[in-house]
Design a protein around this motif. Structure first.
Motif, short mmCIF file in Angstrom:
data_model
loop_
_atom_site.label_atom_id
_atom_site.label_comp_id
_atom_site.label_asym_id
_atom_site.label_seq_id
_atom_site.Cartn_x
_atom_site.Cartn_y
_atom_site.Cartn_z
N ARG A 1 37.94 37.30 36.35
CA ARG A 1 37.02 36.34 37.52
C ARG A 1 35.58 35.78 37.07
NH1 ARG A 1 38.16 39.43 41.18
NH2 ARG A 1 36.17 39.81 41.83
N MET A 2 34.83 36.30 36.97
CA MET A 2 33.08 36.26 36.29
C MET A 2 33.23 35.68 35.93
SD MET A 2 31.51 40.50 37.42
CE MET A 2 31.61 40.91 38.79
N HIS A 3 34.26 35.51 34.36
CA HIS A 3 34.11 35.13 33.19
C HIS A 3 34.70 33.49 33.81
CE1 HIS A 3 35.31 33.24 29.72
NE2 HIS A 3 34.17 33.72 29.18
N SER A 4 35.72 33.20 34.68
CA SER A 4 36.25 32.22 34.86
C SER A 4 35.14 31.15 35.84
CB SER A 4 38.04 32.24 35.30
OG SER A 4 38.46 32.63 34.95
N GLN A 5 34.53 31.81 36.48
CA GLN A 5 33.51 31.83 37.83
C GLN A 5 32.02 30.83 36.56
OE1 GLN A 5 33.13 33.64 40.82
NE2 GLN A 5 35.14 34.21 41.35
N GLY A 6 32.12 31.34 35.90
CA GLY A 6 30.88 30.52 35.06
C GLY A 6 30.01 31.72 34.15
#
Length: 597
Positions: A271-276
């Protein structure tokens, strides 16, 4: 060593009657915990003979002889077994052997033999003629950890076993320590330089690490900087922080680091990677290498792919090659423009807007349903290949590209599905209006009907030639037939007055027009009495109650920071403004709910 004391060994060996002539094979031998990691089998065999058949009084002398030989052995040379036998027993073996032993292996085995001989001898520490130091004594003497002493033992420090307070303990003769110190001056000096940490030093390391982590430093950077600042080895810093985190999990320096990440950790990482958040930032956050982070991200992506709802209606045409352009092309335009239908006059504006979306023609409907199912068919086939690992290095599509393609196909299928649903939403409204006389809430019916419509889009078989509106109408009405009796049953159970009164009673709050009108009226009344306040008071009330467009209520502290005054000053001004508003509301006879002062 007196030769006569060892004649028994050679004579008994020649006669082959060791067990009969000597009575030293006892329960003690069986209960003694001996070393089992000898590197040379013949040295281990000699150890067994010496312990089994030599008196206890002689075992200490044999240990002295073994230590003397140990100190003379050079690790890079080869030593004959007969020479070793002679140095230990002062006799030559009856049957000469050509067996040779490497010096490094011989030193290792002699250290183990010394411990085994002294353990079997059961020597009380009080009877030793010279000082004997324990493991902790030696650690304090050289100001090093017990782990360092253990490493020194592997490097050549000879240890023995003595009876201390009725129990066998490892001890070090003073002469053994002096010999090791002379032979390993640099090792001892390095150990003294990196001495055992005190409690104060450990606390300082933890505090410095916490400050560096708050500044954004990675675990590797924390270890390196503290090692340089405190003159300690990086390994010492690393183990100190690791032990602190293990003992104080709620105060851990690196709380996100775990030996094995859980499924929740992996989901959070994804999720953190998906958020940038970049891979480098994730490496710092989770204390993992770049390769490890990329592998975890790929694992989560694979897991997400297998959770995609890819159920579809199969058609034999999907397996025919060369028809992608036909199946995935643009939606055909109708022969003539659709006539715009006027919405019913009694519909709210947001429901009337549904009639702006044109209905689908039979050709458009057929094409969209076929396209949606074909996209899911392609995604499902790729996912099956992903599950069976049916790809190799010669494939033109990598695992990552395959996952990207599956997600792309699914998103396109969802877009087509949403287009079909939007084009048929007015059908739900028209059916719900026919049933609204039986229940009070039109919007609940529409909501239930929309869910039925979505399920109908997923289950409709376009190849049968039926119109979707017929199938969807049947599905929606079937759902209404099931839910409406349930609604009446629920109302009968909780009815508080007569049926006629219940059915005729109307709740204005359920009417969106009445609700919207009341909201506008309250807004006008509030604006009217707000004019009684000065500019600063209006600003505070608007900020505290979120009266601006799209605004959220702010705390006293947030309003104070915004206006450049203290929180307490904002509270005072707010209380004064609320008093004014209540007075204005009473004068205008306006019913407005205001917070307490």
């Amino acid at each position: 060593m007196v030769p006569g004391k060892h004649l028994w060994l050679e004579r008994a060996a020649r006669r082959g009657r060791m067990e009969i002539r000597f009575r030293y094979r006892s329960q003690h031998w069986e209960d003694t915990a001996m070393h089992t990691t000898y590197r040379d089998a013949k040295v281990k065999e000699l150890r067994d003979q010496l312990i089994r058949f030599s008196p206890k009084a002689n075992k200490s002398e044999l240990a002295d002889a073994a230590e003397s030989l140990h100190n003379d052995v050079t690790e890079d040379r080869q030593y004959a077994y007969d020479f070793v036998y002679f140095r230990l027993t002062k006799f030559r073996p009856e049957n000469p052997s050509r067996h040779n032993i490497a010096g490094v292996d011989l030193r290792h085995d002699l250290r183990q033999m010394i411990e085994d001989l002294t353990e079997a001898a059961e020597i009380p520490v009080e009877q030793v003629a010279q000082p004997v130091h324990t493991l902790k004594d030696l650690a304090r003497m050289f100001r090093v950890s017990t782990k360092t002493i253990s490493r020194w033992r592997n490097a050549g420090l000879v240890s023995r076993k003595y009876v201390v307070d009725g129990r066998k303990r490892v001890g070090f003769l003073h002469t053994s320590i002096e010999h090791f110190s002379q032979q390993n001056r640099e090792k001892v000096r390095r150990g003294e330089r990196f001495s055992q940490l005190s409690d104060e030093e450990k606390s300082e390391i933890v505090e410095r690490a916490r400050q560096l982590v708050e500044g954004g430093a990675t675990p590797a950077e924390v270890t390196r900087q503290i090692a340089e600042q405190m003159g300690r080895s990086p390994e010492t810093i690393r183990y100190t922080l690791k032990n602190f985190d293990a003992d104080h999990k709620s105060l851990a320096i690196f709380p996100s680091h775990r030996d094995t990440l859980t499924d929740d950790d992996k989901r959070t990482l994804f999720r953190m990677h998906s958020q940038g958040m970049t891979v480098s930032q994730l490496c710092k956050r989770f204390n993992r290498s770049r390769a490890s982070i990329n592998r975890l991200l790929l694992d989560v992506r694979v897991q997400c792919v297998f959770e995609l709802p890819l159920d579809y209606i199969y058609n034999e045409d999907f397996d025919q090659p060369g028809r992608d352009a036909e199946f995935l092309g643009e939606t055909p335009e109708p022969a003539k423009a659709a006539r715009k239908v006027r919405p019913p006059a009694d519909l709210p504006s947001y429901l009337a807007a549904l009639y702006d979306v044109p209905l689908l023609t039979r050709e458009q409907e057929y094409h969209l349903f076929r396209k949606m199912n074909y996209l899911k068919h392609q995604a499902s086939r790729l996912r099956e290949q992903l599950s069976d690992n049916r790809w190799n290095s010669d494939d033109s599509m990598s695992k990552t590209e395959r996952i990207d393609r599956i997600n792309q196909l699914y998103e396109e299928a969802v877009k087509v599905k949403n287009l079909i649903v939007q084009s048929n939403l007015r059908l739900v409204v028209s059916i719900a209006k026919r049933h609204v006389a039986k229940v009070d809430d039109l919007f609940t019916l529409i909501s239930d009907g929309n869910m039925s419509l979505i399920r109908a889009v997923e289950k409709f078989d376009y190849s049968r030639g039926n119109k979707f509106s017929t199938y969807a109408s049947w599905a929606i009405m079937k759902n209404f037939a099931r839910t409406i009796p349930s609604e009446f049953k629920h109302r009968d159970r909780f009815r508080t007055t007569t049926e006629e009164l219940f059915l005729l009673r109307q709740d204005d709050r359920m009417d969106p027009y009445v609700e919207e009108s009341a909201h506008l009226r309250r807004k006008r009344e509030l604006s009217k009495i707000l004019n009684r306040l000065d500019e600063r008071e209006q600003q505070i009330i608007s900020a505290r109650f979120g009266l601006g467009r799209g605004s959220e209520p702010l705390t006293l502290k947030e309003v104070g920071e915004k206006m450049g005054v203290t929180k307490e000053r904002i509270r005072q001004l707010e209380a004064r403004a609320l008093v004014k508003l209540r007075e204005a509301a009473d004068e205008e006879r306006i019913d407005v709910e205001l917070g307490s002062a």
